[in-house]
Write a protein that holds these residues in place. Sequence first.
Motif, PDB file in Angstrom:
ATOM      1  N   ASN A   2       0.838  -1.233   0.149  1.00  0.00           N
ATOM      2  CA  ASN A   2      -0.027  -0.088  -0.002  1.00  0.00           C
ATOM      3  C   ASN A   2       0.953   1.151   0.013  1.00  0.00           C
ATOM      4  O   ASN A   2       2.021   1.257   0.469  1.00  0.00           O
ATOM      5  CB  ASN A   2      -0.794   0.111   1.229  1.00  0.00           C
ATOM      6  CG  ASN A   2      -1.908  -1.125   1.088  1.00  0.00           C
ATOM      7  OD1 ASN A   2      -2.344  -1.648   0.102  1.00  0.00           O
ATOM      8  ND2 ASN A   2      -2.593  -1.394   2.390  1.00  0.00           N
ATOM      9  N   VAL A   3       0.350   2.337  -0.654  1.00  0.00           N
ATOM     10  CA  VAL A   3       1.029   3.470  -0.899  1.00  0.00           C
ATOM     11  C   VAL A   3       1.743   4.175   0.397  1.00  0.00           C
ATOM     12  O   VAL A   3       1.087   4.489   1.391  1.00  0.00           O
ATOM     13  CB  VAL A   3       0.292   4.589  -1.656  1.00  0.00           C
ATOM     14  CG1 VAL A   3       1.124   5.826  -1.580  1.00  0.00           C
ATOM     15  CG2 VAL A   3       0.077   4.075  -3.054  1.00  0.00           C
ATOM     16  N   ASN A   4       3.030   3.899   0.695  1.00  0.00           N
ATOM     17  CA  ASN A   4       3.704   4.663   1.647  1.00  0.00           C
ATOM     18  C   ASN A   4       3.312   3.848   3.175  1.00  0.00           C
ATOM     19  O   ASN A   4       4.005   4.397   4.245  1.00  0.00           O
ATOM     20  CB  ASN A   4       3.604   6.047   1.875  1.00  0.00           C
ATOM     21  CG  ASN A   4       4.073   6.966   0.788  1.00  0.00           C
ATOM     22  OD1 ASN A   4       4.985   6.459   0.142  1.00  0.00           O
ATOM     23  ND2 ASN A   4       3.352   7.880   0.209  1.00  0.00           N
ATOM     24  N   GLU A   5       2.592   2.925   3.140  1.00  0.00           N
ATOM     25  CA  GLU A   5       2.166   2.322   4.255  1.00  0.00           C
ATOM     26  C   GLU A   5       3.282   1.464   5.029  1.00  0.00           C
ATOM     27  O   GLU A   5       3.766   0.494   4.262  1.00  0.00           O
ATOM     28  CB  GLU A   5       1.035   1.384   4.343  1.00  0.00           C
ATOM     29  CG  GLU A   5       0.263   1.286   5.461  1.00  0.00           C
ATOM     30  CD  GLU A   5      -1.121   0.379   5.193  1.00  0.00           C
ATOM     31  OE1 GLU A   5      -2.045   0.881   5.891  1.00  0.00           O
ATOM     32  OE2 GLU A   5      -1.256  -0.424   4.217  1.00  0.00           O
ATOM     33  N   GLY A   6       3.958   1.907   6.117  1.00  0.00           N
ATOM     34  CA  GLY A   6       4.929   1.130   6.645  1.00  0.00           C
ATOM     35  C   GLY A   6       6.528   1.358   5.928  1.00  0.00           C
ATOM     36  O   GLY A   6       7.447   0.899   6.259  1.00  0.00           O
ATOM     37  N   PHE A   7       6.312   2.455   4.960  1.00  0.00           N
ATOM     38  CA  PHE A   7       7.526   2.917   4.347  1.00  0.00           C
ATOM     39  C   PHE A   7       8.477   3.454   5.399  1.00  0.00           C
ATOM     40  O   PHE A   7       8.029   4.612   6.052  1.00  0.00           O
ATOM     41  CB  PHE A   7       7.453   3.737   3.270  1.00  0.00           C
ATOM     42  CG  PHE A   7       6.918   2.932   1.960  1.00  0.00           C
ATOM     43  CD1 PHE A   7       6.013   1.914   2.189  1.00  0.00           C
ATOM     44  CD2 PHE A   7       7.037   3.568   0.722  1.00  0.00           C
ATOM     45  CE1 PHE A   7       5.588   1.147   0.998  1.00  0.00           C
ATOM     46  CE2 PHE A   7       6.427   2.775  -0.384  1.00  0.00           C
ATOM     47  CZ  PHE A   7       5.674   1.568  -0.334  1.00  0.00           C
ATOM     48  N   SER A   8       9.744   3.528   5.286  1.00  0.00           N
ATOM     49  CA  SER A   8      10.725   4.523   6.017  1.00  0.00           C
ATOM     50  C   SER A   8      10.597   5.766   5.276  1.00  0.00           C
ATOM     51  O   SER A   8      10.125   5.901   4.053  1.00  0.00           O
ATOM     52  CB  SER A   8      12.151   4.010   6.014  1.00  0.00           C
ATOM     53  OG  SER A   8      12.765   3.628   4.586  1.00  0.00           O
ATOM     54  N   GLY A   9      11.371   6.721   5.667  1.00  0.00           N
ATOM     55  CA  GLY A   9      11.406   8.028   5.225  1.00  0.00           C
ATOM     56  C   GLY A   9      12.079   7.931   4.062  1.00  0.00           C
ATOM     57  O   GLY A   9      11.520   8.692   3.064  1.00  0.00           O
ATOM     58  N   GLY A  10      13.415   7.340   3.826  1.00  0.00           N
ATOM     59  CA  GLY A  10      14.055   7.342   2.571  1.00  0.00           C
ATOM     60  C   GLY A  10      13.214   6.492   1.538  1.00  0.00           C
ATOM     61  O   GLY A  10      13.103   6.896   0.390  1.00  0.00           O
ATOM     62  N   GLU A  11      12.273   5.441   1.872  1.00  0.00           N
ATOM     63  CA  GLU A  11      11.381   4.787   0.954  1.00  0.00           C
ATOM     64  C   GLU A  11      10.252   5.603   0.420  1.00  0.00           C
ATOM     65  O   GLU A  11      10.122   5.642  -0.540  1.00  0.00           O
ATOM     66  CB  GLU A  11      10.958   3.181   1.697  1.00  0.00           C
ATOM     67  CG  GLU A  11      12.067   2.475   1.949  1.00  0.00           C
ATOM     68  CD  GLU A  11      11.600   1.349   2.799  1.00  0.00           C
ATOM     69  OE1 GLU A  11      12.354   0.341   2.957  1.00  0.00           O
ATOM     70  OE2 GLU A  11      10.651   1.418   3.630  1.00  0.00           O
ATOM     71  N   LYS A  12       9.890   6.289   1.241  1.00  0.00           N
ATOM     72  CA  LYS A  12       8.788   7.362   0.650  1.00  0.00           C
ATOM     73  C   LYS A  12       9.322   8.361  -0.244  1.00  0.00           C
ATOM     74  O   LYS A  12       8.710   8.703  -1.260  1.00  0.00           O
ATOM     75  CB  LYS A  12       8.223   8.154   2.120  1.00  0.00           C
ATOM     76  CG  LYS A  12       7.281   7.286   3.005  1.00  0.00           C
ATOM     77  CD  LYS A  12       6.859   8.022   4.147  1.00  0.00           C
ATOM     78  CE  LYS A  12       5.838   7.121   4.936  1.00  0.00           C
ATOM     79  NZ  LYS A  12       5.541   8.004   6.147  1.00  0.00           N
ATOM     80  N   LYS A  13      10.560   8.696   0.217  1.00  0.00           N
ATOM     81  CA  LYS A  13      11.264   9.985  -0.777  1.00  0.00           C
ATOM     82  C   LYS A  13      11.601   9.079  -2.195  1.00  0.00           C
ATOM     83  O   LYS A  13      11.289   9.871  -3.189  1.00  0.00           O
ATOM     84  CB  LYS A  13      12.491  10.355  -0.027  1.00  0.00           C
ATOM     85  CG  LYS A  13      12.088  11.248   1.069  1.00  0.00           C
ATOM     86  CD  LYS A  13      10.877  12.429   0.713  1.00  0.00           C
ATOM     87  CE  LYS A  13      10.507  13.204   1.947  1.00  0.00           C
ATOM     88  NZ  LYS A  13      11.692  14.232   2.526  1.00  0.00           N
ATOM     89  N   ARG A  14      12.105   7.913  -2.056  1.00  0.00           N
ATOM     90  CA  ARG A  14      12.321   7.289  -3.410  1.00  0.00           C
ATOM     91  C   ARG A  14      11.022   7.160  -4.105  1.00  0.00           C
ATOM     92  O   ARG A  14      10.890   7.102  -5.463  1.00  0.00           O
ATOM     93  CB  ARG A  14      12.979   5.828  -3.146  1.00  0.00           C
ATOM     94  CG  ARG A  14      14.226   5.997  -2.639  1.00  0.00           C
ATOM     95  CD  ARG A  14      14.758   4.510  -2.277  1.00  0.00           C
ATOM     96  NE  ARG A  14      16.166   4.780  -1.342  1.00  0.00           N
ATOM     97  CZ  ARG A  14      17.001   4.021  -1.549  1.00  0.00           C
ATOM     98  NH1 ARG A  14      17.313   3.071  -2.512  1.00  0.00           N
ATOM     99  NH2 ARG A  14      18.160   4.110  -0.535  1.00  0.00           N
ATOM    100  N   HIS A  15       9.879   6.838  -3.510  1.00  0.00           N
ATOM    101  CA  HIS A  15       8.533   6.591  -4.120  1.00  0.00           C
ATOM    102  C   HIS A  15       8.124   7.902  -4.948  1.00  0.00           C
ATOM    103  O   HIS A  15       7.400   7.747  -6.098  1.00  0.00           O
ATOM    104  CB  HIS A  15       7.482   6.179  -3.261  1.00  0.00           C
ATOM    105  CG  HIS A  15       6.174   5.985  -3.811  1.00  0.00           C
ATOM    106  ND1 HIS A  15       5.090   6.316  -2.986  1.00  0.00           N
ATOM    107  CD2 HIS A  15       5.797   5.383  -4.855  1.00  0.00           C
ATOM    108  CE1 HIS A  15       3.888   6.027  -3.778  1.00  0.00           C
ATOM    109  NE2 HIS A  15       4.361   5.540  -5.101  1.00  0.00           N
ATOM    110  N   GLU A  16       8.502   8.983  -4.014  1.00  0.00           N
ATOM    111  CA  GLU A  16       8.159  10.191  -4.763  1.00  0.00           C
ATOM    112  C   GLU A  16       8.728  10.569  -6.081  1.00  0.00           C
ATOM    113  O   GLU A  16       8.295  10.904  -7.114  1.00  0.00           O
ATOM    114  CB  GLU A  16       8.372  11.442  -3.578  1.00  0.00           C
ATOM    115  CG  GLU A  16       7.720  11.564  -2.318  1.00  0.00           C
ATOM    116  CD  GLU A  16       6.283  12.036  -2.601  1.00  0.00           C
ATOM    117  OE1 GLU A  16       6.090  13.262  -2.757  1.00  0.00           O
ATOM    118  OE2 GLU A  16       5.425  11.396  -2.840  1.00  0.00           O
TER     119      GLU A  16
END
Length: 252
Positions: A143-157
Amino acid sequence: MSTLEIHDLHVSVETKEGSKPILRGVDLTVASGETHAIMGPNGSGKSTLAYSLAGHPKYQITQGTVTLDGADVLAMSVDERARAGMFLAMQYPVEVPGVSVSNFLRTAKTAISGQAPALRHWVKDVRTAMDQLRMDPTFAERNVNEGFSGGEKKRHEILQMELLDPKFAILDETDSGLDVDALRVVSEGVNRVRATGEVGVLLITHYTRILRYIQPDFVHVFVDGRIAEQGGPELAERLETEGYDRFLAPSA
């Protein structure tokens, strides 16, 4: 070649005490292929500029104009701005429970382009972009950004930016919370987009460390809702040694 023009932009937010001015007359022009770094201390209006351009309802435009290739951006809804070619990478990406990354990306691409991408080519493009960003392929089904680390969220962006192919990308403190390795990977993604020469970038940051990887063409220093100084990459180098004190010190 596209041009984003901001002229005499004034923006306020509503507080318990009433309307509070944040931006106090911003003039800025960004063309395709240009990278503009927006720097400044906390509370100077950098993120307000980003969210105002994206159409966040919290921010009230009280004066000024924003046009994209002559079209009135301020008259557009949020989704119309996205379809016109504007992209915002948020400082604090939100979680979207129940929506997988793969479905989110394909739905967004379909909404922007007006037709669904061919599935076989799209899957290949997503896999290639994720591999370049060193993202585990299993993230596509999370799921979008669910449980993502800060770095993983930024890579997803940055993954979104690479796949959605905007005309103008507004990156709001993309470097915040990133370790050195993640910062390098994210910066490489931004530079891949920049290398096309077709995207204008507004890179908002407090610090100069991301500018070691993404060299701006122009640097603008925000202080108290205005551009206090602007120049080339050398201005960022000066800020590295001097900080913002000379802008904040009271005049004699």
